[in-house]
Design a protein around this motif. Structure first.
Motif, PDB file in Angstrom:
ATOM      1  N   HIS A  73     -65.987  20.122  -3.606  1.00 34.38           N
ATOM      2  CA  HIS A  73     -67.238  19.683  -2.989  1.00 34.38           C
ATOM      3  C   HIS A  73     -67.028  19.270  -1.529  1.00 34.38           C
ATOM      4  O   HIS A  73     -66.246  18.385  -1.220  1.00 34.38           O
ATOM      5  N   ASP A  74     -67.722  19.964  -0.632  1.00 32.76           N
ATOM      6  CA  ASP A  74     -67.679  19.640   0.801  1.00 32.76           C
ATOM      7  C   ASP A  74     -66.256  19.645   1.360  1.00 32.76           C
ATOM      8  O   ASP A  74     -65.934  18.855   2.257  1.00 32.76           O
ATOM      9  N   ALA A  75     -65.408  20.527   0.840  1.00 28.72           N
ATOM     10  CA  ALA A  75     -64.018  20.558   1.295  1.00 28.72           C
ATOM     11  C   ALA A  75     -63.901  20.861   2.784  1.00 28.72           C
ATOM     12  O   ALA A  75     -62.988  20.385   3.461  1.00 28.72           O
ATOM     13  N   LEU A  76     -64.810  21.654   3.297  1.00 28.35           N
ATOM     14  CA  LEU A  76     -64.718  22.040   4.704  1.00 28.35           C
ATOM     15  C   LEU A  76     -65.234  20.963   5.647  1.00 28.35           C
ATOM     16  O   LEU A  76     -64.881  20.962   6.826  1.00 28.35           O
ATOM     17  N   ARG A  77     -66.056  20.042   5.156  1.00 24.52           N
ATOM     18  CA  ARG A  77     -66.762  19.109   6.036  1.00 24.52           C
ATOM     19  C   ARG A  77     -65.847  18.355   6.997  1.00 24.52           C
ATOM     20  O   ARG A  77     -66.112  18.328   8.206  1.00 24.52           O
ATOM     21  N   PRO A  78     -64.783  17.698   6.532  1.00 26.02           N
ATOM     22  CA  PRO A  78     -63.968  16.947   7.497  1.00 26.02           C
ATOM     23  C   PRO A  78     -63.338  17.828   8.564  1.00 26.02           C
ATOM     24  O   PRO A  78     -63.180  17.398   9.719  1.00 26.02           O
ATOM     25  N   HIS A  79     -62.996  19.050   8.218  1.00 22.41           N
ATOM     26  CA  HIS A  79     -62.387  19.957   9.184  1.00 22.41           C
ATOM     27  C   HIS A  79     -63.425  20.467  10.186  1.00 22.41           C
ATOM     28  O   HIS A  79     -63.116  20.640  11.371  1.00 22.41           O
ATOM     29  N   ALA A  80     -64.643  20.703   9.708  1.00 28.42           N
ATOM     30  CA  ALA A  80     -65.705  21.127  10.621  1.00 28.42           C
ATOM     31  C   ALA A  80     -66.099  19.983  11.552  1.00 28.42           C
ATOM     32  O   ALA A  80     -66.252  20.179  12.769  1.00 28.42           O
ATOM     33  N   LEU A  81     -66.227  18.785  11.005  1.00 26.30           N
ATOM     34  CA  LEU A  81     -66.593  17.635  11.825  1.00 26.30           C
ATOM     35  C   LEU A  81     -65.527  17.314  12.867  1.00 26.30           C
ATOM     36  O   LEU A  81     -65.836  16.751  13.923  1.00 26.30           O
ATOM     37  N   ALA A  82     -64.281  17.676  12.571  1.00 24.83           N
ATOM     38  CA  ALA A  82     -63.204  17.421  13.535  1.00 24.83           C
ATOM     39  C   ALA A  82     -63.447  18.159  14.850  1.00 24.83           C
ATOM     40  O   ALA A  82     -62.939  17.753  15.902  1.00 24.83           O
ATOM     41  N   LEU A  83     -64.217  19.253  14.794  1.00 24.92           N
ATOM     42  CA  LEU A  83     -64.546  19.974  16.024  1.00 24.92           C
ATOM     43  C   LEU A  83     -65.289  19.087  17.017  1.00 24.92           C
ATOM     44  O   LEU A  83     -65.143  19.235  18.230  1.00 24.92           O
ATOM     45  N   ARG A  95     -57.657  25.688  14.749  1.00 26.79           N
ATOM     46  CA  ARG A  95     -57.270  24.900  13.571  1.00 26.79           C
ATOM     47  C   ARG A  95     -58.244  25.145  12.425  1.00 26.79           C
ATOM     48  O   ARG A  95     -57.843  25.276  11.270  1.00 26.79           O
ATOM     49  N   LEU A  96     -59.529  25.192  12.734  1.00 30.56           N
ATOM     50  CA  LEU A  96     -60.524  25.441  11.700  1.00 30.56           C
ATOM     51  C   LEU A  96     -60.338  26.820  11.077  1.00 30.56           C
ATOM     52  O   LEU A  96     -60.452  26.987   9.855  1.00 30.56           O
ATOM     53  N   ALA A  97     -60.042  27.816  11.885  1.00 35.04           N
ATOM     54  CA  ALA A  97     -59.817  29.169  11.370  1.00 35.04           C
ATOM     55  C   ALA A  97     -58.641  29.191  10.400  1.00 35.04           C
ATOM     56  O   ALA A  97     -58.690  29.860   9.357  1.00 35.04           O
ATOM     57  N   THR A  98     -57.578  28.472  10.722  1.00 34.66           N
ATOM     58  CA  THR A  98     -56.423  28.450   9.815  1.00 34.66           C
ATOM     59  C   THR A  98     -56.739  27.704   8.531  1.00 34.66           C
ATOM     60  O   THR A  98     -56.223  28.060   7.457  1.00 34.66           O
ATOM     61  N   VAL A  99     -57.583  26.678   8.606  1.00 44.42           N
ATOM     62  CA  VAL A  99     -58.015  25.967   7.395  1.00 44.42           C
ATOM     63  C   VAL A  99     -58.833  26.896   6.504  1.00 44.42           C
ATOM     64  O   VAL A  99     -58.655  26.933   5.280  1.00 44.42           O
ATOM     65  N   LEU A 100     -59.732  27.657   7.109  1.00 46.54           N
ATOM     66  CA  LEU A 100     -60.530  28.616   6.355  1.00 46.54           C
ATOM     67  C   LEU A 100     -59.633  29.641   5.660  1.00 46.54           C
ATOM     68  O   LEU A 100     -59.842  29.975   4.482  1.00 46.54           O
ATOM     69  N   GLN A 101     -58.653  30.143   6.373  1.00 44.78           N
ATOM     70  CA  GLN A 101     -57.744  31.110   5.779  1.00 44.78           C
ATOM     71  C   GLN A 101     -56.981  30.503   4.611  1.00 44.78           C
ATOM     72  O   GLN A 101     -56.870  31.115   3.533  1.00 44.78           O
ATOM     73  N   ALA A 102     -56.454  29.297   4.800  1.00 42.16           N
ATOM     74  CA  ALA A 102     -55.662  28.659   3.751  1.00 42.16           C
ATOM     75  C   ALA A 102     -56.499  28.400   2.505  1.00 42.16           C
ATOM     76  O   ALA A 102     -56.020  28.539   1.368  1.00 42.16           O
TER      77      ALA A 102
END
Length: 217
Positions: A73-83, A95-102
């Motif tokens: 649930h909302d796993a991407l949110r903290p990484h997106a907000l870091a932008l 960094r966000l692109a690598t998180v998406l890939q992982a």
């Protein structure tokens, strides 16, 4: 005084643990070959107990998919907000692109995508719910962040949600295709290159000023 466990059959798995066992049964054998008997046996519960909770394999499958989505649930949110806190948009997007890939290319996510896709015709509501509460939720989160960056003048976007989907597919599209269709694992260096080029392409279209260079792995 210490308590002692009563005699009798040990208590079996339940709740999230049972659903995890059922998920493994589905992704290992596929929906058609997975059985309630096997789930009960591996969970250490009786078939009667399992059927009291999930009256059919269909209902168990739906619960497994929903539980999987809830775990991320909302796993991407903290990484997106870091932008929004990044002092370097290029580095932040990389960094966000690598998180998406992982995340998207991980074994667990790939297994569930394959399982849900294979059963989408038989369980369209399950598939729609999976997309809505995982993919759509994360895309909408990223779109909100990109809209904020547009308000700040760092990007020039008319359609933040479309831009969010474009960024995600630039980062994961080609590796996902190779992994899904050929089973080819992508080397980290290749993924890094894809991520850098995703950032370059995205900013070439949407940045308000020329990019200052791309990060190196």
């Amino acid at each position: 005084m210490s308590s002692t466990r009563g005699r009798g059959r040990p208590r079996g798995s339940s709740g999230a643990e049972l659903l995890s066992i059922a998920r493994n049964e589905f992704v290992t054998h596929g929906f058609d070959r997975a059985t309630m008997d096997a789930v009960a046996a591996h969970s250490g519960v009786s078939k009667q107990t399992l059927y009291r909770t999930y009256r059919s394999k269909d209902l168990l499958f739906a619960a497994v998919v929903r539980d999987w989505v809830d775990r991320g649930h909302d796993a991407l949110r903290p990484h997106a907000l870091a932008l929004l806190d990044s002092t370097d948009l290029v580095e932040g997007l990389y960094r966000l692109a690598t998180v998406l890939q992982a995340g998207i290319l991980s074994a667990g996510v790939m297994q569930m995508r394959t399982l849900v896709a294979a059963q989408a015709a038989s369980f369209p509501d399950v598939a729609r719910d999976y997309v809505a509460r995982s993919w759509d939720r994360n895309i909408n989160t990223l779109a909100e962040v990109l809209a904020e960056l547009t308000e700040r003048g760092e990007l020039r976007l008319e359609h933040p949600r479309i831009a969010a989907e474009q960024f995600v597919w630039l980062a994961i599209g080609a590796p996902l295709n190779r992994l899904s269709l050929c089973g080819d694992r992508i080397h980290d260096d290749d993924l890094s290159l894809v991520a850098r080029e995703a950032v370059a392409t995205f900013l070439g279209r949407y940045r308000t000023e020329p990019p200052r260079g791309l990060p190196r792995p």
